[in-house]
Write a protein that holds these residues in place. Structure first.
Motif, PDB file in Angstrom:
ATOM      1  N   LEU A 148      18.956  76.141-121.205  1.00 17.37           N
ATOM      2  CA  LEU A 148      20.320  76.459-121.095  1.00 17.37           C
ATOM      3  C   LEU A 148      20.574  77.524-119.861  1.00 17.37           C
ATOM      4  CD1 LEU A 148      20.997  77.839-124.740  1.00 17.37           C
ATOM      5  CD2 LEU A 148      21.237  75.522-123.781  1.00 17.37           C
ATOM      6  N   THR A 149      19.841  77.688-119.038  1.00 17.41           N
ATOM      7  CA  THR A 149      19.999  78.363-117.774  1.00 17.41           C
ATOM      8  C   THR A 149      19.973  77.422-116.787  1.00 17.41           C
ATOM      9  OG1 THR A 149      18.753  80.357-118.578  1.00 17.41           O
ATOM     10  CG2 THR A 149      19.111  80.214-116.173  1.00 17.41           C
ATOM     11  N   ALA A 150      20.811  77.358-115.649  1.00 16.66           N
ATOM     12  CA  ALA A 150      20.743  76.450-114.447  1.00 16.66           C
ATOM     13  C   ALA A 150      20.168  77.105-113.293  1.00 16.66           C
ATOM     14  CB  ALA A 150      22.302  76.172-114.351  1.00 16.66           C
ATOM     15  N   GLY A 151      19.882  76.493-112.497  1.00 17.28           N
ATOM     16  CA  GLY A 151      19.502  77.107-111.195  1.00 17.28           C
ATOM     17  C   GLY A 151      18.230  76.632-110.658  1.00 17.28           C
ATOM     18  N   LEU A 152      17.555  77.169-109.756  1.00 22.21           N
ATOM     19  CA  LEU A 152      16.364  76.941-108.838  1.00 22.21           C
ATOM     20  C   LEU A 152      15.092  76.798-109.712  1.00 22.21           C
ATOM     21  CD1 LEU A 152      17.528  79.175-105.635  1.00 22.21           C
ATOM     22  CD2 LEU A 152      17.735  76.444-106.047  1.00 22.21           C
ATOM     23  N   VAL A 153      14.613  75.740-109.612  1.00 19.72           N
ATOM     24  CA  VAL A 153      12.954  75.937-109.963  1.00 19.72           C
ATOM     25  C   VAL A 153      12.275  75.179-109.165  1.00 19.72           C
ATOM     26  CG1 VAL A 153      11.733  74.671-112.009  1.00 19.72           C
ATOM     27  CG2 VAL A 153      14.118  75.173-112.320  1.00 19.72           C
ATOM     28  N   LEU A 154      11.076  75.597-108.906  1.00 18.19           N
ATOM     29  CA  LEU A 154       9.857  75.030-107.915  1.00 18.19           C
ATOM     30  C   LEU A 154       8.809  74.088-108.536  1.00 18.19           C
ATOM     31  CD1 LEU A 154       8.447  75.505-105.303  1.00 18.19           C
ATOM     32  CD2 LEU A 154       7.329  77.377-106.201  1.00 18.19           C
ATOM     33  N   PHE A 155       8.502  73.088-107.905  1.00 20.93           N
ATOM     34  CA  PHE A 155       7.574  72.105-108.448  1.00 20.93           C
ATOM     35  C   PHE A 155       6.495  71.860-107.294  1.00 20.93           C
ATOM     36  CE2 PHE A 155      11.371  71.291-111.046  1.00 20.93           C
ATOM     37  CZ  PHE A 155      10.841  71.076-112.442  1.00 20.93           C
ATOM     38  N   THR A 156       5.463  71.578-107.858  1.00 21.07           N
ATOM     39  CA  THR A 156       4.263  71.460-106.830  1.00 21.07           C
ATOM     40  C   THR A 156       3.847  69.926-107.025  1.00 21.07           C
ATOM     41  OG1 THR A 156       2.565  71.992-108.457  1.00 21.07           O
ATOM     42  CG2 THR A 156       3.511  73.585-106.936  1.00 21.07           C
ATOM     43  N   VAL A 157       3.555  69.354-105.535  1.00 27.02           N
ATOM     44  CA  VAL A 157       3.068  68.005-105.629  1.00 27.02           C
ATOM     45  C   VAL A 157       1.684  67.585-105.969  1.00 27.02           C
ATOM     46  CG1 VAL A 157       3.028  65.960-103.824  1.00 27.02           C
ATOM     47  CG2 VAL A 157       5.036  67.551-103.829  1.00 27.02           C
ATOM     48  N   HIS A 158       0.846  68.561-105.368  1.00 24.90           N
ATOM     49  CA  HIS A 158      -0.517  68.392-105.720  1.00 24.90           C
ATOM     50  C   HIS A 158      -1.091  69.055-106.655  1.00 24.90           C
ATOM     51  CE1 HIS A 158      -0.414  66.301-101.940  1.00 24.90           C
ATOM     52  NE2 HIS A 158       0.200  67.164-101.198  1.00 24.90           N
ATOM     53  N   PRO A 159      -1.846  68.901-107.627  1.00 25.59           N
ATOM     54  CA  PRO A 159      -2.487  69.340-108.733  1.00 25.59           C
ATOM     55  C   PRO A 159      -3.508  70.503-108.253  1.00 25.59           C
ATOM     56  CG  PRO A 159      -2.576  67.119-109.363  1.00 25.59           C
ATOM     57  CD  PRO A 159      -1.990  67.280-108.013  1.00 25.59           C
ATOM     58  N   ASP A 160      -4.184  70.085-107.281  1.00 21.01           N
ATOM     59  CA  ASP A 160      -5.160  71.061-106.898  1.00 21.01           C
ATOM     60  C   ASP A 160      -4.600  72.426-106.096  1.00 21.01           C
ATOM     61  OD1 ASP A 160      -4.261  69.613-104.857  1.00 21.01           O
ATOM     62  OD2 ASP A 160      -6.360  69.778-103.693  1.00 21.01           O
ATOM     63  N   GLU A 161      -3.170  72.542-105.958  1.00 23.24           N
ATOM     64  CA  GLU A 161      -2.548  73.354-105.046  1.00 23.24           C
ATOM     65  C   GLU A 161      -1.385  74.222-106.254  1.00 23.24           C
ATOM     66  OE1 GLU A 161      -2.142  71.532-100.906  1.00 23.24           O
ATOM     67  OE2 GLU A 161      -0.321  71.640-102.037  1.00 23.24           O
ATOM     68  N   ARG A 162      -1.519  73.649-107.253  1.00 19.78           N
ATOM     69  CA  ARG A 162      -0.406  74.183-108.316  1.00 19.78           C
ATOM     70  C   ARG A 162      -0.626  75.731-108.544  1.00 19.78           C
ATOM     71  NH1 ARG A 162      -0.161  70.101-112.565  1.00 19.78           N
ATOM     72  NH2 ARG A 162       0.794  69.113-110.600  1.00 19.78           N
ATOM     73  N   GLY A 163      -2.156  75.879-108.971  1.00 17.85           N
ATOM     74  CA  GLY A 163      -2.643  77.084-109.142  1.00 17.85           C
ATOM     75  C   GLY A 163      -2.019  78.516-108.304  1.00 17.85           C
ATOM     76  N   ALA A 164      -2.136  78.088-107.025  1.00 13.76           N
ATOM     77  CA  ALA A 164      -1.840  79.043-105.864  1.00 13.76           C
ATOM     78  C   ALA A 164      -0.433  79.466-105.999  1.00 13.76           C
ATOM     79  CB  ALA A 164      -1.938  78.477-104.472  1.00 13.76           C
ATOM     80  N   TYR A 165       0.604  78.376-106.478  1.00 11.82           N
ATOM     81  CA  TYR A 165       2.072  78.637-106.568  1.00 11.82           C
ATOM     82  C   TYR A 165       2.326  79.377-108.083  1.00 11.82           C
ATOM     83  CZ  TYR A 165       2.981  75.567-102.640  1.00 11.82           C
ATOM     84  OH  TYR A 165       2.915  75.102-101.093  1.00 11.82           O
TER      85      TYR A 165
END
Length: 328
Positions: A148-165
């Protein structure tokens, strides 16, 4: 030291931007066959559903081959299948890409669109939609924003980098600011930092404040106010210091100024029918700032949305919100 189990790659492709379901058979159990375990585990799917999936060859092992219904139960075995997609009413508002590079995608999510597949929202989610629209099947969410909340969301491209973000959010190294429209109370002294203990039990719709050591911290500031609506409205800047479920909504309610359009606080209202996109929750993830853990770049993103109840209270109250026009 306990060894981590290696998870084989999914032998099934995504469908409509949605990953196949992966099930690992428990180490202990009295099941004689794979079928017996899945019938018990997926009992909520309905009578005959699991048997139909076996008959159609839709449950597969790590090699991609169909698993027979009478296959012996093997502790630790992995199986995959695609869930039946629920009937979903498309959210009629655009998902806008704010920034994209080879590592991340930042989007400005509209109200009513879930971030990731969950429950009755599967293909009609930000993640599934982005995977389809951007042709990025490896895309994953670094964090989640309420549907229900609008706004900014961060997605990652590479699975092996997701943990860092994801670690950035876990360690609170991301600066987030929200904006809300709520009633104006001239007797409420602001700015202030709200501290309380919030708990949310599994199966309950709402979170609640209880006695004990605070685990939720929110900074609440008054940006401006005016006499729109019953008794006047105000625009607030909210800065969460922690990330408890519904934290900002709970704290604003506790201050006596619940966020407009909230179906849970201060009271749970009747569920909205599918396709009712009127009077969205007036909460927006406005700013997102962090140092990129992969590139070292200092990122600062800002949503371009204007909350509908602030741009036109009468239009919002009448239920004629149209989402895309509410831009700065």
């Amino acid at each position: 030291m306990r060894r981590r189990t290696r998870i084989p790659p999914a032998p099934l492709p995504q469908r409509h931007g949605v990953d196949p379901v992966r099930v690992r058979l428990p180490a202990a159990g009295a099941w004689a066959t794979v079928r017996e375990h899945l019938v018990e585990r997926l009992s909520g799917a309905g009578d005959g559903v699991v048997d139909g999936m076996f008959d159609a060859g839709r449950i597969v092992g790590a090699d991609g081959r169909a698993v027979p219904a009478d296959a012996p139960y093997v502790p630790g075995m992995f199986v995959w299948f695609h869930r039946e997609l629920p009937d979903e009413v498309p959210v009629p508002f655009p998902l806008e890409v704010v920034y994209r590079d080879e590592h991340i995608v930042v989007v400005d999510k509209p109200h009513f669109l879930a971030t990731t597949p969950r429950g009755s929202h599967v293909a009609e989610t930000a993640l599934a939609r982005l995977r389809r629209e951007l042709a990025l099947p490896t895309l994953g969410a670094a964090h989640r924003l309420d549907r229900l909340t609008a706004g900014l969301v961060l997605f990652t491209v590479h699975p092996d980098e997701r943990g860092a973000y994801q670690t950035l959010f876990r360690d609170r190294r991301v600066h987030k600011e929200y904006e809300a429209v709520a009633p104006y109370d001239p007797g409420l002294a602001l700015p202030r930092t709200v501290r309380s203990r919030i708990v949310k039990e599994r199966g309950e719709l709402t979170a609640r404040e209880v006695a004990g050591e605070p685990n939720a911290v929110s900074r609440v500031e008054l940006v401006e106010h005016r006499p729109d609506g019953a008794g006047g409205l105000a625009r607030y800047r909210l800065v969460p210091g922690t990330g408890q479920t519904h934290q900002l909504r709970v704290h604003m309610t506790a201050l006596g100024v619940p966020i407009l359009g909230d179906p849970l606080y201060p009271e749970v209202t009747a569920p909205r029918p599918a396709g009712d996109f009127r009077r969205p929750l007036q909460l927006l993830a406005r700013d997102l700032e962090f140092t990129d853990p992969v590139t070292g770049v200092e990122h600062r993103f800002r949503s371009g949305r204007v909350l509908a109840a602030w741009s036109s209270y009468d239009r919002w109250a009448a239920g004629t919100y149209d989402g895309p026009s509410d831009r700065q």
